[in-house]
Scaffold this active site. Structure first.
Site, PDB file in Angstrom:
ATOM      1  N   ASN A 120       0.835  -1.207   0.000  1.00  0.00           N
ATOM      2  CA  ASN A 120       0.000   0.000   0.000  1.00  0.00           C
ATOM      3  C   ASN A 120       0.868   1.256   0.000  1.00  0.00           C
ATOM      4  O   ASN A 120       0.381   2.348  -0.188  1.00  0.00           O
ATOM      5  CB  ASN A 120      -0.949   0.019   1.199  1.00  0.00           C
ATOM      6  CG  ASN A 120      -0.220   0.134   2.509  1.00  0.00           C
ATOM      7  OD1 ASN A 120       0.721  -0.608   2.776  1.00  0.00           O
ATOM      8  ND2 ASN A 120      -0.634   1.074   3.348  1.00  0.00           N
ATOM      9  N   CYS A 129      -2.091   5.398   7.677  1.00  0.00           N
ATOM     10  CA  CYS A 129      -2.257   4.825   9.006  1.00  0.00           C
ATOM     11  C   CYS A 129      -0.990   4.939   9.852  1.00  0.00           C
ATOM     12  O   CYS A 129      -1.023   4.745  11.059  1.00  0.00           O
ATOM     13  CB  CYS A 129      -2.694   3.377   8.913  1.00  0.00           C
ATOM     14  SG  CYS A 129      -4.200   3.194   7.985  1.00  0.00           S
TER      15      CYS A 129
HETATM   16  N1  PMP Z   1      -4.853  -2.769   4.853  1.00  0.00           N
HETATM   17  C1  PMP Z   1      -4.266  -1.873   4.042  1.00  0.00           C
HETATM   18  C2  PMP Z   1      -3.341  -2.374   2.970  1.00  0.00           C
HETATM   19  C3  PMP Z   1      -4.533  -0.501   4.194  1.00  0.00           C
HETATM   20  O1  PMP Z   1      -3.933   0.389   3.400  1.00  0.00           O
HETATM   21  C4  PMP Z   1      -5.428  -0.085   5.220  1.00  0.00           C
HETATM   22  C5  PMP Z   1      -5.729   1.368   5.426  1.00  0.00           C
HETATM   23  N2  PMP Z   1      -6.283   2.014   4.348  1.00  0.00           N
HETATM   24  C6  PMP Z   1      -6.027  -1.070   6.026  1.00  0.00           C
HETATM   25  C7  PMP Z   1      -5.701  -2.399   5.823  1.00  0.00           C
HETATM   26  C8  PMP Z   1      -6.989  -0.689   7.119  1.00  0.00           C
HETATM   27  O2  PMP Z   1      -8.179  -0.227   6.561  1.00  0.00           O
HETATM   28  P1  PMP Z   1      -9.336   0.375   7.481  1.00  0.00           P
HETATM   29  O3  PMP Z   1      -8.704   1.520   8.206  1.00  0.00           O
HETATM   30  O4  PMP Z   1     -10.373   0.808   6.502  1.00  0.00           O
HETATM   31  O5  PMP Z   1      -9.805  -0.680   8.386  1.00  0.00           O
END
Ligand code: PMP
Length: 396
Positions: free
Chosen positions: A151, A325
């Site tokens: 990501n 994150c």
């Molecule tokens: N997995 C990946 C690869 C992410 O980039 C993200 C955050 N966008 C998440 C998990 C967690 O997603 P969420 O905050 O929508 O639970």
């Protein structure tokens, strides 16, 4: 609104998705668990939505889809749930060094619960070392969890090969598909992955909704206990409007992905070529070809990525240094460090992620602003060439 180039942190909800959802907020709002007619209507739309999400990954049966509150929860259910379920079979789990923070922290949690967790290294392009995977597997290995793509740096992982190896060894394979689900098709009939984390927002649906695809016969222990919704795998009243939106987003995405990915790739390539051609000491992080069509991740020697983001903000351009994150920590990105970059190099990064609403004029605007700002920040920078020397290198 700014020139928005941070689509890997959040995507706008498609207008067609918003219209589809409206009815389910205050008109057809009943709980699918209710026995009255309105409850039947809610159950009907819930199951139709499940069918659409199943089709999105080419799953044979809609029952293979468990709705959740998003990718974090799906990762918890898919990894912790699968590990706990198989505890008697073995206690070893393999993830990679460059997983999203939600998975890295799940790894730490599993270690506290008595599991052994190995973190597979990556090469300098951010691709997991398949040659090492086989060596890491033992008789105790019960689960491998490797994301479909990074990501951050956008490198696409060899998911088909990992799935094949896992199948041969009788080990479950989970993948977080969030980073790639808007640009690379998922077909569980072609690549038989056991557990897949899906998110609604990453395909232009509402946030706070996701799913775990679970191959027939694969079982996980629930991590949210309650009224037994979602066949007992995920209790709690279903978020019907959100799920309707997710399903509509999946339907649109399946239809439009091929053309959209092609367009994004063209824009991305124009951006990468221009940046590397016009800005000295600029580099592309991640694999040059095996990368997400909407991801361009750069680093510029001698500057701090955060300063660059703030400068771009002044020019009304929204971009990122890496994963949203982890953006509040001062630590360099664990992904870039795992790829072998120095701290100084890792701090100079810029993540530009494109999406459905990105236009060529957005890329042009960034290309107009970026070179001058990199020069300006370099003039202010205390960093020197010697900060960028790897061991045994000399300043030329
Ligand atoms: N997995 C990946 C690869 C992410 O980039 C993200 C955050 N966008 C998440 C998990 C967690 O997603 P969420 O905050 O929508 O639970």
């Amino acid at each position: 609104m700014s020139v928005y180039l941070d689509n890997q942190a959040a995507k706008p909800v498609d207008e067609r998705v918003v219209s589809e959802m409206m009815l389910y907020f205050n008109e057809k709002f009943a709980n699918p668990a209710s026995l009255h007619y309105d409850g039947d209507v809610a159950t009907d739309i819930l199951e139709k939505s499940r069918e659409k999400v199943a089709k999105f990954v080419n799953a044979p049966d809609r029952a293979d889809i468990i709705f959740t509150s998003g990718a974090t929860e799906s990762n918890n259910l898919g990894i912790i749930g699968a590990a706990m379920r198989q505890k008697k079979k073995g206690n070893h789990v393999i993830i990679s060094e460059i997983e999203h923070i939600s998975i890295l922290n799940i790894g730490k949690y599993l270690e506290k619960e008595g599991f052994r967790v190995s973190r597979l290294p990556v090469d300098r392009f951010g691709i997991v070392r398949l040659d090492k995977l086989e060596k890491y597997i033992t008789d105790e290995t019960i689960l491998i969890s490797i994301s479909t793509a990074s990501n951050e740096v956008g490198s696409v992982q060899p998911t088909a090969e990992i799935s094949k190896l896992a199948q041969e060894k009788g080990i479950l394979f989970h993948t977080d598909a969030l980073a790639s689900e808007s640009v690379l098709p998922i077909d569980v009939k072609k690549v038989p992955i056991d557990l897949i984390t899906l998110s609604s927002n990453d395909i232009y649906g509402p946030r706070g909704v996701g799913a775990l695809y679970m191959k027939k016969g694969v079982r996980v222990n629930p991590i949210i206990i309650g009224g037994g919704q979602e066949r007992g795998f995920r209790s709690g009243s279903e978020n019907v409007p959100g799920i309707v939106g997710f399903a509509k987003a999946a339907e649109i995405m399946k239809e439009e992905m091929p053309k959209e990915s092609e367009n994004l790739k063209k824009l991305r390539d124009k951006l990468i070529k221009n940046v590397l051609d016009t800005i000295p000491k600029s580099h592309l992080n991640g694999h040059p070809e095996k990368r997400l069509p909407h991801n361009a991740h750069f680093r510029f020697d001698y500057i701090e990525g955060e300063s660059l983001i703030l400068t771009l903000k002044e020019h009304n351009i929204a971009a990122a240094t890496g994963s949203a994150c982890s953006s509040k920590t001062l630590e360099p990105s664990h992904t870039l460090i795992a790829m072998g970059l120095l701290h100084e190099e890792a701090h100079g990064s810029l993540l530009v992620s494109l999406g459905r609403t990105t236009r060529e004029s957005d890329i042009d605007k960034l290309l107009e602003v970026l070179p001058d700002q990199v020069i300006r920040l370099r003039k202010l920078s205390p960093l020197t060439p010697s900060d960028f020397l790897k061991k045994n290198e000399e300043v030329k």
